[in-house]
Each structure stands twice: as C-alpha cells, then as structure tokens.
Scaffold this motif. Structure first.
Motif, short mmCIF file in Angstrom:
data_model
loop_
_atom_site.label_atom_id
_atom_site.label_comp_id
_atom_site.label_asym_id
_atom_site.label_seq_id
_atom_site.Cartn_x
_atom_site.Cartn_y
_atom_site.Cartn_z
N SER A 394 0.84 -1.20 0.00
CA SER A 394 0.00 0.00 0.00
C SER A 394 0.87 1.25 0.00
CB SER A 394 -0.92 0.00 1.23
OG SER A 394 -1.78 -1.11 1.23
N LYS A 395 1.93 1.21 0.78
CA LYS A 395 2.85 2.36 0.84
C LYS A 395 3.45 2.62 -0.54
CE LYS A 395 7.08 4.06 3.00
NZ LYS A 395 8.20 3.78 3.94
N LYS A 396 3.90 1.55 -1.20
CA LYS A 396 4.52 1.71 -2.52
C LYS A 396 3.52 2.25 -3.54
CE LYS A 396 7.97 -1.94 -1.91
NZ LYS A 396 8.40 -3.31 -2.32
N MET A 397 2.24 1.92 -3.33
CA MET A 397 1.22 2.32 -4.29
C MET A 397 0.93 3.82 -4.25
SD MET A 397 -2.42 0.36 -4.83
CE MET A 397 -1.60 -1.19 -5.13
N PHE A 398 1.11 4.43 -3.06
CA PHE A 398 0.72 5.83 -2.91
C PHE A 398 1.89 6.78 -2.63
CE2 PHE A 398 -3.10 3.38 -1.95
CZ PHE A 398 -3.97 3.94 -2.86
N CYS A 399 2.96 6.27 -2.09
CA CYS A 399 4.13 7.13 -1.84
C CYS A 399 4.98 7.24 -3.10
CB CYS A 399 4.98 6.56 -0.70
SG CYS A 399 4.30 6.82 0.94
N LYS A 400 5.39 8.45 -3.41
CA LYS A 400 6.32 8.65 -4.51
C LYS A 400 7.68 8.14 -4.07
CE LYS A 400 3.76 12.73 -6.02
NZ LYS A 400 3.79 14.20 -6.18
N GLU A 401 8.61 8.04 -5.02
CA GLU A 401 9.95 7.54 -4.72
C GLU A 401 10.60 8.38 -3.61
OE1 GLU A 401 14.09 6.34 -7.04
OE2 GLU A 401 12.41 7.22 -8.14
N ASP A 402 11.09 7.69 -2.59
CA ASP A 402 11.75 8.32 -1.43
C ASP A 402 10.81 9.16 -0.57
OD1 ASP A 402 14.20 7.22 -2.20
OD2 ASP A 402 14.66 8.92 -3.50
N GLN A 403 9.50 9.13 -0.85
CA GLN A 403 8.55 9.87 -0.02
C GLN A 403 8.18 9.05 1.21
OE1 GLN A 403 4.56 10.46 -1.61
NE2 GLN A 403 4.48 12.54 -0.79
N THR A 404 8.20 9.66 2.38
CA THR A 404 7.82 8.96 3.60
C THR A 404 6.30 9.00 3.78
OG1 THR A 404 7.96 10.93 5.00
CG2 THR A 404 10.00 9.66 4.66
N LEU A 405 5.80 8.17 4.68
CA LEU A 405 4.37 8.19 4.98
C LEU A 405 3.95 9.53 5.56
CD1 LEU A 405 3.81 4.61 6.47
CD2 LEU A 405 2.76 5.55 4.40
N GLU A 406 4.82 10.12 6.37
CA GLU A 406 4.52 11.43 6.95
C GLU A 406 4.40 12.50 5.88
OE1 GLU A 406 6.89 9.38 8.03
OE2 GLU A 406 5.88 8.73 9.88
N GLU A 407 5.28 12.41 4.87
CA GLU A 407 5.23 13.38 3.77
C GLU A 407 3.98 13.17 2.92
OE1 GLU A 407 10.04 14.07 3.10
OE2 GLU A 407 9.01 12.42 2.07
N LEU A 408 3.59 11.90 2.73
CA LEU A 408 2.36 11.62 2.00
C LEU A 408 1.16 12.20 2.76
CD1 LEU A 408 0.62 10.22 -0.16
CD2 LEU A 408 0.73 8.12 1.22
N TRP A 409 1.15 11.99 4.07
CA TRP A 409 0.05 12.52 4.90
C TRP A 409 -0.02 14.04 4.78
CZ3 TRP A 409 -4.33 11.91 7.29
CH2 TRP A 409 -4.71 12.81 8.29
N ASP A 410 1.10 14.70 4.89
CA ASP A 410 1.13 16.17 4.79
C ASP A 410 0.61 16.66 3.44
OD1 ASP A 410 2.15 16.37 7.35
OD2 ASP A 410 4.25 16.53 6.70
N SER A 411 0.91 15.89 2.39
CA SER A 411 0.48 16.31 1.05
C SER A 411 -1.03 16.24 0.87
CB SER A 411 1.17 15.43 -0.02
OG SER A 411 0.60 14.12 -0.03
N LEU A 412 -1.73 15.46 1.71
CA LEU A 412 -3.17 15.33 1.60
C LEU A 412 -3.92 16.54 2.17
CD1 LEU A 412 -3.55 11.57 2.63
CD2 LEU A 412 -3.47 12.52 0.31
N GLU A 413 -3.25 17.28 3.05
CA GLU A 413 -3.80 18.50 3.65
C GLU A 413 -5.16 18.24 4.31
OE1 GLU A 413 -3.79 21.39 0.48
OE2 GLU A 413 -1.65 21.80 0.73
N ILE A 414 -5.21 17.22 5.13
CA ILE A 414 -6.43 16.86 5.85
C ILE A 414 -6.55 17.72 7.11
CG2 ILE A 414 -7.68 15.02 7.06
CD1 ILE A 414 -7.51 14.58 4.05
N ASP A 415 -7.68 18.36 7.30
CA ASP A 415 -7.93 19.19 8.48
C ASP A 415 -8.49 18.30 9.58
OD1 ASP A 415 -8.72 21.02 10.42
OD2 ASP A 415 -9.39 22.50 8.95
N VAL A 416 -7.62 17.78 10.41
CA VAL A 416 -8.00 16.82 11.46
C VAL A 416 -8.99 17.44 12.45
CG1 VAL A 416 -7.16 15.44 13.41
CG2 VAL A 416 -5.87 15.50 11.26
#
Length: 423
Positions: A394-416
C-alpha cells in the motif's frame, strides 16, 4: 530461507484461504495451492507433492480423515506435515484432531508471528534468521464469548435494513436523468436529515465564509457529488448513530469513518482509475460490520472492545475468535445485501488484507491506507485501540519515490480538527 515450502490450504471460504495465503507468504517462501472442495482436495494430494497441508477443522472429518488415512498408508506421504486450524478453542477438538493424526492444531485467528513460531517447529531449515533471545510470539486471544452471529445474519434484511432515505438518495443519484433539484427534494422530506447535512456543510472542514441555509444552495456551492457523499454519510449516521453499549461510542466511530472517507477521497485525487465518490463511500462504510456486531451482540461486542482497549490484540482478532466471523466479512455481507457495487463489497471485505483483493485492489489499498492514517492521527475511535501496520504494498502504491508516509500525509492537507468537530 532456502527451499520454497509447498503448501495445500483446504477451507470452505475462498476469502479465508486468501488471508491465510498472505500470512504464509509473509512468513516464508512458499508455493501455495488452495481447495474448497473435499473431492478436489483429495485429488490434489494424490497428484501433487506437498510439504504442508493446512486444513480448516470445520470443513469436516469427511475431508480430513480420508487425507489422514492416505498419509498413513502411503510411505511417500508420511513426511507431509498436516496441521488443522479451528475457531473452536476446545481441548476436546484438539484431542480429536491429534487422535486423527494431525501434527498440530492452531486456533483462529493465526497472527503472523504465532504462525511463524509454530511452523519453525516443523521446518526449522526455512528460517535462516533466528528470533532474538526471549522473543515469544503472541498467541491468539482466548475465546471469551459464544454468539451465533452467522445464524443471526440469516435474518439480515430485518436486522440491518438500508435506511429508506439512503436508498432513495442512491436511486436518485445513480439515475442519469436526476438533477440537483431531485436530490434536494429527497433530502427535504426528512427535516432531521436536512439539519444534519447543513451542519456538516457549514462545518469548518468546508470553510465556506457564509452560512449555507438550504440544501439547494449547498448543491450549487459544493456540487452534486459532494452533497451526495455528505447525504449518504448523514443518513447512515442518523440511522445507525445510537450505540448499544457505553464502551463503543458510535459518535466517535462515525467521526473515524468520516475521516477514512475524506482521506480516501484525498488519496484518490492522483489515481485516475478510482472515482472519488467510490473512495468516499468505501471509506465511510469500511467498518460498518462493527455497527452490526454492536447491534446483534452488544454485551459480547462491548467485551471485545474492552479487551482491544487493553491493547493485547486487535479487535479484528478478538471478534474472529469470539464470533467465528470478523467485521470486514460482516460488512461485505451487508454491502451485498444493500446491493452496493461489487467493487465496494470486496473493498469492505478486504480492507485489512488489501493484498488479497482482485479487481478492486487499488480501491482496497486506498481505504487500507486511509484507515491507517485515521488511526495514527487518532481521528475518532473505531473501537480498535490496536493500530495495525500499513501493508508495504500500500505504501509503494501511494508514496512517490523516497517519499515517507509522513510526507504523503502532509500532502493530503487533511484538516484533522475540522473532521473531529464535524458531528
């Protein structure tokens, strides 16, 4: 690891076999054959060469015993390791299985580390890396309740009907001839629902600077599909909002479900072959099986939630043991009963094991990832205090090369904070 383990899995359920297959492949290199038919299983053993046979005890002695007898009579089969697994945590069952000639008896659910430890006893040469001293695999949870959920699910249409207004909304939005005005008319028939929808529409999450006072205006500003998503959520929350137990807080449950829905929708933005409305609906409904468990067996489900809160085991494991069925399977049954598209049914069934998904693989990995983020960032409460790791696939499917899960989360800009305040 050296040689691949040749395995035959025998089970009534194709879904269960796929789950076990994934666990085995996580544990060791193996070649897996599956069968859900007694005659076919016997034929496969006769024509193939296996190192290990894993068979569900509940499949019946009519399947297990002949295979055991064949193994005893044929010299070249005597080295086959035969392991039975069962949801019945009973010494009587274990004794019967061992008397038949089984090498071991395992109790469902079989988590990865426990399965690895037990297989190491029979195939130590497969595991090149030894476990660190003192490390012991966590055994599956003990059974604490006995409730016939499957029997109750036979009466599903009466126990968990699709709310009438939800059905009307889906029929309206799926009709190509329907307009925004048609959707508004359906919503306005229910004043409580209208109020709930407007509360969500005017929440900080959407951040519209003027108050939206009616549904028609909401459709103009947010769009037909967005209001459809909000209406689906609001109608289900209204119908299944009241909790049967103190431990399982359905308001917090629906906050969690909304979070997974919005995160799923955000993840779908960069995937052209996933519709945002599918992502939202699948995220919203991924845990609907828990609501039905709370409805069918409130005391037993409350106990399961309490055990999960102690963080000994995931709620998924506990419910599988106690009810011989887990919430993803229940959710899939419900979604099928509600006549949702098969892609949503499969996604709900497999959101904990996305690697087992077929045509809906991308959608399932998407919801699995969204569920992971909702747990990590503690948005609402699904009833499961145990945060399961994210599948590497799942991580490989959505994270770009060398992108961390934290960076993927930040890119979504979800207002928790906004999602937490939505209800």
């Amino acid at each position: 690891m050296n040689d691949a383990l040749k395995v035959l899995i025998i089970d009534r359920s194709n879904l269960a076999m796929r789950h076990l297959s994934i666990q085995l492949q996580d544990v060791c290199e193996c070649s897996i054959t599956m069968s859900n038919d007694p005659t076919d299983a016997t034929s496969k053993v006769s024509s193939g060469s296996f190192d290990l046979i894993l068979s569900e005890w509940e499949f019946g002695e009519s399947t297990v015993e002949p295979l055991m007898q064949m193994r005893k009579r044929r010299g070249d089969w005597r080295n086959i390791c035969f392991i039975l697994y069962t949801a019945n945590h009973s010494e009587v069952v274990s004794r019967q299985a061992l008397d038949l000639g089984a090498n071991d008896v395992l109790f469902k659910p079989m988590n990865r580390e426990f399965l690895k430890q037990r297989l190491t006893n029979f195939f130590p040469h497969l595991f090149a890396v030894e476990e660190s001293p003192g490390e012991v695999a966590t055994p599956p949870p003990a059974k604490t309740a006995s409730v016939d959920i499957r029997g109750k699910l036979d009466k599903l249409p009466n126990l968990a009907p699709l709310p009438t207004v939800t059905q009307q909304i889906l029929e309206t939005t799926e009709d190509d001839k329907s307009s925004a005005r048609d959707l508004g008319e359906v919503i306005r028939k229910d004043q409580t629902l209208t109020a709930r929808i407007l509360k969500i529409v005017n929440s900080a999450y959407y951040g519209y600077f003027r108050k939206i006072g009616n549904v028609d205006r909401a459709i103009v500003i947010l769009g037909f599909e967005e209001v459809k998503n909000i209406t689906l959520a609001a109608s289900l929350i209204q119908y299944y909002g009241a909790s049967n137990t103190e431990t399982f807080d359905r308001k917090e449950f629906w906050v969690h479900s909304l979070a997974v829905a919005y995160i799923s929708k955000a993840l779908s933005a960069n995937k052209s072959n996933v519709q945002p409305e599918d992502a939202f609906a699948a995220g919203l409904l991924h845990d609907i099986g828990k609501v039905i468990l709370d409805q069918l067996a409130p005391k037993a489900f409350e106990q399961a939630v309490q055990i999960s809160r102690q963080k000994e085991h995931s709620l998924l494991e506990i419910c599988t043991v106690n009810f011989d069925i887990d919430h993803p399977e229940i959710g899939g049954i419900i979604a099928e009963n509600w006549k949702f598209p098969q892609r949503l049914v499969e996604c709900i069934q497999l959101h904990h094991t996305p690697a087992a998904a077929g045509k809906s693989a991308l959608l399932t990995h998407l919801v699995h990832t969204a569920n992971y983020f909702a747990h990590v960032h503690q948005i609402g409460d699904s009833g499961n205090a145990f945060t399961e790791p994210l599948y590497e696939g799942s991580k490989k499917m959505f994270c770009k090369e060398d992108q961390t899960l934290e960076e993927l989360w930040d890119s979504l800009e979800i207002d928790v904070a906004a999602i937490k305040d939505m209800l």
